[in-house]
Design an enzyme around this catalytic site. Structure first.
Site, short mmCIF file in Angstrom:
data_model
loop_
_atom_site.label_atom_id
_atom_site.label_comp_id
_atom_site.label_asym_id
_atom_site.label_seq_id
_atom_site.Cartn_x
_atom_site.Cartn_y
_atom_site.Cartn_z
CG LEU A 39 -3.72 -25.14 -48.94
CD1 LEU A 39 -4.04 -26.76 -48.25
CD2 LEU A 39 -4.72 -24.32 -47.95
CE LYS A 52 -1.35 -25.75 -68.07
NZ LYS A 52 -0.08 -26.70 -67.65
CB THR A 139 3.08 -37.78 -51.08
OG1 THR A 139 3.13 -39.33 -51.43
CG2 THR A 139 2.84 -37.84 -49.35
N GLY A 179 7.55 -30.86 -72.07
CA GLY A 179 8.11 -30.30 -73.21
C GLY A 179 7.51 -29.49 -74.26
CB VAL A 180 5.00 -29.93 -76.76
CG1 VAL A 180 5.52 -31.20 -77.32
CG2 VAL A 180 3.68 -30.45 -75.84
CD GLU A 181 1.51 -27.55 -70.83
OE1 GLU A 181 0.40 -27.97 -71.02
OE2 GLU A 181 1.91 -26.98 -69.82
CG HIS A 434 -22.45 -19.16 -86.98
ND1 HIS A 434 -21.26 -19.71 -87.54
CD2 HIS A 434 -22.69 -17.79 -87.68
CE1 HIS A 434 -20.75 -18.95 -88.60
NE2 HIS A 434 -21.80 -17.57 -88.76
#
Length: 457
Positions: A39, A52, A139, A179-181, A434
């Site tokens: 799941l 991540k 899927t 790729g860049v990750e 700020h």
């Protein structure tokens, strides 16, 4: 063979499938959710979440290396991949348990097994038939390989996520999101990295201004890239992998990551046999996500468009509400936020400058780039980058593009601006706290509205 009848049968429990199941159950439908794996699908187990988690470990490594400049005496020693993977798995397990508990608490019948569409509205799994008044096909996607044989030193993101060591040198085939990750992760972990990209810039689906800043940042980080060159051959032996480019260049590395995107995972499920209209593996739908078969819908990565977990998630909710007769607002493809979690991060929503000029006419579009050098929090974090706005002259903002550390956290306001068709003059009076990265959005809108303060008009 037993028959089970439901209001809705869903094939696939990734972001699109489980969202449709939860929303349909919430609306009082009986739901069968069928999944051959776990799941949560690719996103939770082999995609968004684990990558991540690795990127966060990579950020900690970079901060540790650079701690002295912040007055913190710390020493970077090494990357413990066993602990990195343990940390990653703990995040996945926690989210998986939460999702499993959520689904089991609703009136959802979860069926684990290889499902196949065996009738217009019937899915057969484990020798049982599950028939719905409506069916959702969800899927997902699988890794593209361009015909390159995967094995040994040649891997995809699936194998990259399971690695228990940091290679000395990695070649990455593909300069898009995946790729860049991974290039970012491995460089932070201490590897030499070279990216091979067939287009003339990294992240070619982003606005060229973003590509330019990323390339500058990657050069500074020591990440090498070969642009405008396609691979010709790939070979490997006990000592490494060799990639020959079409221009004759030779690249040698310990590992080759094939990161040329993902394709629809829609063949072999009986869709074609039941008459579902398809094109090169994609399931075709109308704007209400219904296939050519009445009562059969498709969501997520098998539907042409952006392959993003949050797109599938929203489409799942949309179809559940569509079936319930709530007439939901359709999911606008150009209004979907996009984030690439490399360092620096990329966040965008809406049209690039080129797309806007093509759509509205070159003379009807203006742009503005706000440099993060003028942003207090960006200076504190030590990040370079820009916010680029694309607007119709005397009209709304139609594109937002940002690059910089933690840029992904700013996409929420950006998507509201673009999707609600806000004019810069509408955004400029809003107070942005700020010092925050968020202030950069306010400054950019002040500037494009004709009243720049910390920026040049």
């Amino acid at each position: 063979m037993s028959d089970h009848n439901f209001d809705l049968v869903i094939l696939g429990s990734g972001s699109g499938g489980y969202a449709a199941a939860l929303r349909s159950a919430q609306l009082g439908m009986s739901v069968a959710l069928i999944e051959r794996d776990k799941l949560g699908g690719t996103c939770l187990h082999r995609g968004c979440i684990p990558t991540k988690a690795l990127l966060h470990s990579a950020e900690v490594a970079d901060v540790t290396r650079e701690s002295a400049m912040f007055g913190v005496n710390a020493t970077f020693q090494s990357i413990d991949m066993t602990q990195v993977n343990k940390y990653r798995d703990s995040i996945i397990d926690k989210l998986y348990k939460g999702l499993t508990g959520l689904v089991s608490s609703k009136s959802i019948t979860f069926v684990q097994g290889e499902g196949r569409l065996t009738g217009p509205k019937t899915v057969t799994v484990n020798g049982e038939n599950y028939t719905g008044k409506n069916v959702i096909l969800a899927t997902g996607s699988n890794t593209r390989t361009l015909g390159i044989e995967i094995g040994g030193r040649v891997i995809t993101s699936d194998q990259a996520l399971q690695m228990d060591f940091v290679p000395s040198k990695v070649a990455v085939l593909g300069g898009g999101v995946i790729g860049v990750e991974f290039a970012s992760i491995w460089r932070s972990f201490g590897a030499e990295v070279v990216i091979i990209e067939g287009f003339d810039r990294l992240v070619p689906n982003e606005d060229p201004a973003i590509s330019k800043v990323l390339e500058r940042a990657y050069r500074k980080r020591g990440i090498e890239f070969k642009l405008g060159n396609k691979f010709k051959t790939v070979s490997q032996n006990e000592s490494g992998v060799q990639v020959e480019l079409e221009n004759g260049d030779q690249i040698t590395a310990d590992i080759l990551l094939v990161a040329v995107g993902r394709g629809p995972n829609a063949t072999g499920f009986g869709f074609e046999e039941q008459g579902v209209q398809m094109d090169r593996g994609w399931v075709l739908t109308n704007e209400r996500l219904q296939t050519n078969l009445p009562g059969v819908y498709a969501v997520g990565d098998i539907v042409p468009g952006l392959q993003l977990a949050h797109r599938g998630f929203m489409q799942g909710i949309f179809v559940a509400e569509e079936i319930a007769g709530l007439k939901p607002m359709k999911v606008d493809e150009m209004g979907i936020p996009r984030v690439t979690y490399c360092e620096p991060e990329i966040a965008s929503v809406g049209l690039t400058e080129a797309q806007a000029r093509e759509k509205y006419g070159s003379e009807s579009v203006s742009t503005y780039e706000y440099n993060l050098a003028g942003n207090g929090k960006s200076n504190i974090l030590g990040t370079a980058g820009i916010v680029k706005l694309v607007r119709q002259i005397n009209g709304p903002v139609v594109g937002f593009h940002m690059i910089g550390s933690r840029a992904g956290e700013q996409i929420g306001e950006a998507q509201l601006i673009v999707n609600w068709e806000a004019h810069p003059e509408d955004v400029a009076p809003h107070i942005h706290a700020h010092p925050t990265m968020n202030e950069a959005i306010g400054e950019a809108h002040l500037a494009i509205a004709g009243k720049p303060l910390h920026a040049h008009a």
